[in-house]
Scaffold this active site. Structure first.
Site, PDB file in Angstrom:
ATOM      1  N   GLU A 200      12.510 -12.252  -6.498  1.00  0.00           N
ATOM      2  CA  GLU A 200      11.156 -12.758  -6.779  1.00  0.00           C
ATOM      3  C   GLU A 200      10.901 -12.764  -8.279  1.00  0.00           C
ATOM      4  O   GLU A 200      11.508 -12.009  -9.022  1.00  0.00           O
ATOM      5  CB  GLU A 200      10.089 -11.828  -6.158  1.00  0.00           C
ATOM      6  CG  GLU A 200       9.943 -11.946  -4.675  1.00  0.00           C
ATOM      7  CD  GLU A 200       8.817 -11.075  -4.140  1.00  0.00           C
ATOM      8  OE1 GLU A 200       8.328 -10.180  -4.876  1.00  0.00           O
ATOM      9  OE2 GLU A 200       8.441 -11.278  -2.983  1.00  0.00           O
ATOM     10  N   ARG A 291       1.243  -0.229  11.544  1.00  0.00           N
ATOM     11  CA  ARG A 291       0.816   1.103  11.993  1.00  0.00           C
ATOM     12  C   ARG A 291      -0.587   1.369  11.461  1.00  0.00           C
ATOM     13  O   ARG A 291      -1.105   0.575  10.661  1.00  0.00           O
ATOM     14  CB  ARG A 291       1.764   2.167  11.416  1.00  0.00           C
ATOM     15  CG  ARG A 291       1.729   2.185   9.898  1.00  0.00           C
ATOM     16  CD  ARG A 291       2.532   3.330   9.296  1.00  0.00           C
ATOM     17  NE  ARG A 291       2.362   3.416   7.854  1.00  0.00           N
ATOM     18  CZ  ARG A 291       3.026   2.729   6.946  1.00  0.00           C
ATOM     19  NH1 ARG A 291       3.960   1.865   7.319  1.00  0.00           N
ATOM     20  NH2 ARG A 291       2.787   2.887   5.665  1.00  0.00           N
TER      21      ARG A 291
HETATM   22  C1  MV4 Z   1       6.560  -6.226  -6.928  1.00  0.00           C
HETATM   23  C2  MV4 Z   1       6.140  -5.822  -8.206  1.00  0.00           C
HETATM   24  C3  MV4 Z   1       6.109  -6.785  -9.216  1.00  0.00           C
HETATM   25  N1  MV4 Z   1       6.507  -8.050  -8.945  1.00  0.00           N
HETATM   26  N2  MV4 Z   1       6.927  -7.513  -6.715  1.00  0.00           N
HETATM   27  C4  MV4 Z   1       6.776  -1.880  -5.003  1.00  0.00           C
HETATM   28  C5  MV4 Z   1       7.042  -1.488  -3.590  1.00  0.00           C
HETATM   29  C6  MV4 Z   1       6.938  -2.711  -2.779  1.00  0.00           C
HETATM   30  N3  MV4 Z   1       6.070  -2.474  -1.677  1.00  0.00           N
HETATM   31  C7  MV4 Z   1       6.450  -3.779  -3.684  1.00  0.00           C
HETATM   32  N4  MV4 Z   1       6.476  -3.261  -5.016  1.00  0.00           N
HETATM   33  C8  MV4 Z   1       6.326  -4.064  -6.096  1.00  0.00           C
HETATM   34  N5  MV4 Z   1       6.624  -5.371  -5.904  1.00  0.00           N
HETATM   35  C9  MV4 Z   1       6.902  -8.388  -7.724  1.00  0.00           C
HETATM   36  N6  MV4 Z   1       7.317  -9.638  -7.489  1.00  0.00           N
HETATM   37  C10 MV4 Z   1       5.782  -4.503  -8.406  1.00  0.00           C
HETATM   38  C11 MV4 Z   1       5.891  -3.599  -7.354  1.00  0.00           C
HETATM   39  C12 MV4 Z   1       5.540  -2.242  -7.663  1.00  0.00           C
HETATM   40  C13 MV4 Z   1       4.422  -1.653  -7.124  1.00  0.00           C
HETATM   41  C14 MV4 Z   1       3.633  -2.319  -6.199  1.00  0.00           C
HETATM   42  C15 MV4 Z   1       2.520  -1.720  -5.670  1.00  0.00           C
HETATM   43  C16 MV4 Z   1       2.185  -0.438  -6.060  1.00  0.00           C
HETATM   44  C17 MV4 Z   1       2.963   0.247  -6.952  1.00  0.00           C
HETATM   45  C18 MV4 Z   1       4.090  -0.347  -7.496  1.00  0.00           C
HETATM   46  C19 MV4 Z   1       4.867   0.357  -8.407  1.00  0.00           C
HETATM   47  C20 MV4 Z   1       5.965  -0.240  -8.922  1.00  0.00           C
HETATM   48  C21 MV4 Z   1       6.308  -1.538  -8.551  1.00  0.00           C
END
Ligand code: MV4
Length: 454
Positions: A200, A291
């Site tokens: 992504e 959930r």
């Molecule tokens: C991302 C992102 C930035 N860009 N996707 C972290 C776990 C997963 N559930 C999705 N996550 C992320 N996806 C894109 N394209 C940054 C994160 C992310 C994050 C997301 C939500 C809450 C905390 C986070 C901490 C680090 C990275």
């Protein structure tokens, strides 16, 4: 309605299910491991069955032991709580085979959404915005350099199976792509037994905003106000609040509509959460949690609903008791703090052991969900959350002051906890202003023994 529910879980969520059962006139059966003999869910339930030794694999994750306990006690339904067997489609199927109702989504729906790249395909089909990237997993033989260049650097590699940030890799230049792709796939293979990954565009400063939904067995779906779970550390949520300080009413309505479209398109039933990233006025679907989550009390406060009762009624075949208009009402501002037995000054090292003294906060707008009590010994086998503090008030500034007041009333002696860290978060000007992203904890100097680097 069910006559007896077995709770295939432990800790505060087992206590939460038992309370709902009692209010609904349903008998409850607790199961427990040898390490949990002193846990509060056992004394609160109508019956209790030991299902094995301390390690989860040999007790709370032992499907046969749980199902046997249900049959022995004549339970007509099983509530899985969160974690453990809660999102295991095979377990939901095994329940059905034995004529026991699994209180959660149907196995086909969780299978469709459990795999992240598959969930993303469902979202695209339902016209729900996703982060630009590969359509599905990276296949062998494709020109990955071309794929990443088309998406545009920086990109993020993600594992399709599992979660918790495992197998996630940021790639900022073409030369790092191949080695990082291989490392991510190997990590995912080791952690989840499946090395599938997808790519992504990297969002540099997103917020984590999620929509609670409820879907009955008659095709009706409603979406509640969002929860903002942006304050995390190493993919562990610390603080959750509702409504999000970042959303406008228009974005909220669009996000709710997107969550409902996705749930309907997947044939989802029961309660669930649709997770989005939010940045620069736009939201992007990332995954579904099939959930009832840890942070559900935030929505219970803001929407004025009992989500646990609702999920039991949905599983029993009842219709949703209200429509979208009622579900959208915002009655207050609510914040949840996860209190863990961990040492924030020592890299959040878990601190199992005996709680010598415990004083819980109370008063107006304060809810504490916990299985802990003075003299309780926290076992070392499970996660370290010992309590959830949920405060609610008319608006965000009042809720923040109430959170500080309640955190001040909380006294735990015997083990270290994250309560002091929560007080620092709430009092921090950046948190108070509501203008933060997922890097807030790592960039902000909140701890005694670390240097800020942002
Ligand atoms: C991302 C992102 C930035 N860009 N996707 C972290 C776990 C997963 N559930 C999705 N996550 C992320 N996806 C894109 N394209 C940054 C994160 C992310 C994050 C997301 C939500 C809450 C905390 C986070 C901490 C680090 C990275």
């Amino acid at each position: 309605m069910f006559k007896k529910i077995l709770i295939a879980n432990r800790s505060e969520i087992a206590v939460r299910v038992i309370r709902a059962c009692r209010e609904m006139g349903i008998k409850s059966v607790a199961v427990y491991s040898d390490a949990d003999r002193e846990s509060r869910h056992i004394s609160m339930a109508d019956e209790a069955v030991c299902i094995g030794p301390g390690p989860s694999k040999l007790s709370y994750l032992d499907q046969e032991a749980v199902l046997t306990a249900a049959q022995m006690t004549g339970a007509d339904a099983i509530h899985p709580g969160y974690g453990f067997l809660s999102e295991n489609a095979d377990f939901a199927e095994a329940c059905a085979k034995r004529g026991i109702v699994f209180i959660g989504p149907p196995p086909e729906a969780s299978r469709k959404l459990g795999f992240k790249s598959a969930g993303k395909a469902v979202a695209i089909a339902a016209n729900v915005p996703v982060v630009p990237g590969t359509q599905g997993d990276v296949e062998a033989g494709v020109d990955i350099a071309r794929v990443a260049a088309d998406i545009g650097y920086p990109v993020l590699i993600k594992a399709s199976a599992g979660g918790g940030g495992k197998g996630m890799r940021v790639v900022r230049q073409a030369s790092e792509l191949k080695p990082q792709l291989e490392a991510a796939a190997a990590e995912a293979k080791a952690a989840f037994g499946d090395g599938s990954v997808f790519i992504e565009k990297l969002l540099e400063r997103p917020r984590h905003v999620e929509i609670q939904i409820a879907a009955d067995k008659h095709g009706e779906v409603v979406a509640f106000p969002e929860r903002d779970c942006t304050v995390q550390r190493r993919h562990q949520k610390l603080v959750e609040e509702s409504p999000s300080p970042a959303l406008t009413p228009d974005i909220r309505r669009d996000m709710q509509a997107a969550a409902v479209r996705l749930a309907k398109s997947a044939g989802y039933q029961n309660v669930g959460t649709v997770e989005f990233l939010y940045q620069d006025g736009k939201f992007y679907f990332i995954e579904v949690n099939a959930r009832l989550q840890v942070e559900h009390p935030v929505t219970e406060a803001v929407a004025g609903v009992d989500l646990m009762e609702l999920m039991i009624r949905i599983a029993a075949g009842e219709r949703l008791p209200f429509g979208q208009e009622r579900a959208s009402e915002i009655r207050c501002h609510a914040i949840e703090h996860r209190i863990n037995a961990e040492d924030p000054d020592n890299n959040f090292m878990p601190c199992p052991g005996r709680i010598e003294e415990l004083e819980l906060p109370g008063g107006a707008g304060v809810r504490v969900d916990t299985h802990a009590y003075p003299g309780y010994t926290i076992p070392s086998y499970y996660d370290s959350m010992i309590a959830k503090l949920i405060v609610s008030a008319a608006d965000r500034p009042t809720a923040l002051r109430r959170a500080l007041r309640a955190l001040g009333e909380l006294k735990v002696r015997g083990v270290k906890t994250t309560a002091g860290l929560h007080a620092k978060i709430v009092a921090h000007p950046v948190f108070m202003a509501g203008d933060f992203d997922t890097h807030f904890i790592e960039k902000t100097k909140l701890l005694d023994k670390e240097d800020a680097h942002g």
